[in-house]
Design a protein around this motif. Structure first.
Motif, mmCIF file in Angstrom:
data_model
loop_
_atom_site.group_PDB
_atom_site.id
_atom_site.type_symbol
_atom_site.label_atom_id
_atom_site.label_comp_id
_atom_site.label_asym_id
_atom_site.label_seq_id
_atom_site.Cartn_x
_atom_site.Cartn_y
_atom_site.Cartn_z
ATOM 1 N N THR A 93 0.883 -1.276 0.486
ATOM 2 C CA THR A 93 0.203 -0.162 -0.215
ATOM 3 C C THR A 93 0.790 1.147 -0.054
ATOM 4 O OG1 THR A 93 -0.218 -0.030 2.799
ATOM 5 C CG2 THR A 93 -1.726 -0.801 1.097
ATOM 6 N N ALA A 94 2.390 1.281 0.454
ATOM 7 C CA ALA A 94 2.827 2.397 0.730
ATOM 8 C C ALA A 94 3.190 2.548 -0.854
ATOM 9 C CB ALA A 94 4.234 1.740 1.652
ATOM 10 N N LEU A 95 3.372 1.367 -1.521
ATOM 11 C CA LEU A 95 3.842 1.785 -2.748
ATOM 12 C C LEU A 95 2.889 2.189 -3.933
ATOM 13 C CD1 LEU A 95 7.429 0.241 -2.529
ATOM 14 C CD2 LEU A 95 7.024 2.717 -2.821
ATOM 15 N N ASP A 96 1.545 1.585 -3.041
ATOM 16 C CA ASP A 96 0.458 1.332 -4.630
ATOM 17 C C ASP A 96 0.946 2.216 -5.615
ATOM 18 O OD1 ASP A 96 -1.630 0.162 -5.139
ATOM 19 O OD2 ASP A 96 -2.830 1.789 -4.548
ATOM 20 N N GLY A 97 0.947 2.169 -6.912
ATOM 21 C CA GLY A 97 0.553 3.344 -7.976
ATOM 22 C C GLY A 97 2.454 3.794 -8.477
ATOM 23 N N SER A 98 2.835 2.983 -7.790
ATOM 24 C CA SER A 98 4.604 3.098 -7.714
ATOM 25 C C SER A 98 4.983 2.486 -9.651
ATOM 26 C CB SER A 98 5.448 3.462 -6.696
ATOM 27 O OG SER A 98 5.384 3.971 -5.440
ATOM 28 N N ALA A 99 5.875 2.811 -10.266
ATOM 29 C CA ALA A 99 6.542 1.996 -11.199
ATOM 30 C C ALA A 99 7.636 1.116 -10.792
ATOM 31 C CB ALA A 99 6.650 2.878 -12.365
#
Length: 321
Positions: free
Chosen positions: A117-123
């Motif tokens: 969840t902390a890096l959700d949306g990160s490439a």
């Protein structure tokens, strides 16, 4: 963009090199940045086994630097993604073994649990590699509960033992007792943050704290005190004391409204002043614990003295709330 978090448990080095090497070769072949942060001996042998053109493109990070502290590790991954945007980044990393006394194992478990969840949306594609020969039974269980995908003999597969952030989000009423090896220094949180910063700066100088840690202490406590004044009871207290291998600082808020031990890890928290302050605080200390109940919230900050080894024979006076 979707963050991908996979785990590999391996018992033999050739298994590690096959899987990790495959990840790095795929990334390089696709023109994507590839990063390797594992134990030095493992890194050297893997790079030697890769085609030279692939090994040349792999950026090697010092594992101990990347895994310096949970908050700083997460911030480093965020910076890595931003530095290479819009390209997708591949990272092969070897987390700490999870052995030893709390809070270190517990806080590393929480970081692993919250990454999705902390890096959700990160490439970002993150492969966490774990040598089962160095893991305790509890640490192996942690790998299973914190990685949504594991790599088995047949390749990646959904991990049905994965529990998500909730697996490690329970708040303790109080932190674990720690040995006290000196006096407890106390400062009250009043309405003036500039005055508080001056008092903390003077206290750090009188105790001859490392300048970097002293600055980190002032920044971290200022953020927490601001939360107490703006979102909490409007008053509280600060305690600073020495343990074997660290300085420990506790910030107490009588309101008890800070209930989430994972606060400050997730990007969504950055939109709120409390979350942003905790995001900063997690990067300025080595470990951060959030405890408490309806009678108050206690945030304990750990500033490790890396030049000093723990001394089990030292006087075992313990402090707890």
């Amino acid at each position: 963009m979707t963050f991908m978090h996979q785990g590999l448990l391996f018992a033999h080095e050739h298994r590690f090199r096959a899987v990790a090497g495959g990840w790095l070769q795929t990334a390089v072949a696709s023109g994507r940045p590839a990063v390797l942060a594992v134990a030095p001996h493992r890194s050297a042998r893997l790079l030697a086994a890769l085609p030279p053109r692939v090994a040349h493109e792999v950026r090697v990070l010092d594992r101990d630097t990347l895994y310096d502290a949970p908050g700083r590790m997460l911030a480093a991954l965020h910076r890595l993604v931003l530095a290479h945007a819009p390209a997708r980044v591949t990272v092969v990393a070897e987390p700490p073994s999870g052995n030893g006394p709390d809070p270190a194992p517990r806080e590393w478990r929480r970081l692993e649990a919250v990454l999705s969840t902390a890096l959700d949306g990160s490439a970002l594609d993150l492969l966490c590699v774990h040598d089962i020969c160095t893991l305790s039974a509890a640490a192996r269980t942690t790998v299973h509960t914190t990685h949504p995908v594991l790599i088995g003999a047949g390749g990646p597969h959904a991990n049905h033992a994965y529990l998500g952030p909730g697996a490690h989000s329970a708040r303790s009423r109080s932190p674990s007792p720690l040995p006290l090896t000196g006096p407890v220094h106390r400062v009250e949180i009043g309405q003036s943050l500039p005055r508080l910063r001056r008092e903390l700066t003077a206290l750090g100088a009188s105790l001859e704290l490392d300048p970097v840690q002293a600055d980190g202490l002032v920044v971290a406590v200022n953020e927490l005190a601001a939360n107490v004044l703006e979102h909490g009871a409007g008053k509280g207290s600060i305690s600073l004391w020495r343990s074997y291998d660290r300085w420990v600082c506790e910030v107490f808020d009588e309101a008890g409204l800070l209930t989430d031990p994972l606060a400050g890890y997730r990007p969504a928290d950055d939109l709120r002043s409390r979350g942003y302050g905790l995001w900063i605080t997690r990067q300025t200390c080595d470990f951060l614990e959030i405890c408490g109940d309806s009678c108050g919230s206690l945030v304990r900050l750990h500033f490790l003295d890396r030049s000093t080894e723990p001394e089990p024979s030292a006087r075992d006076t313990r402090i707890s709330r």
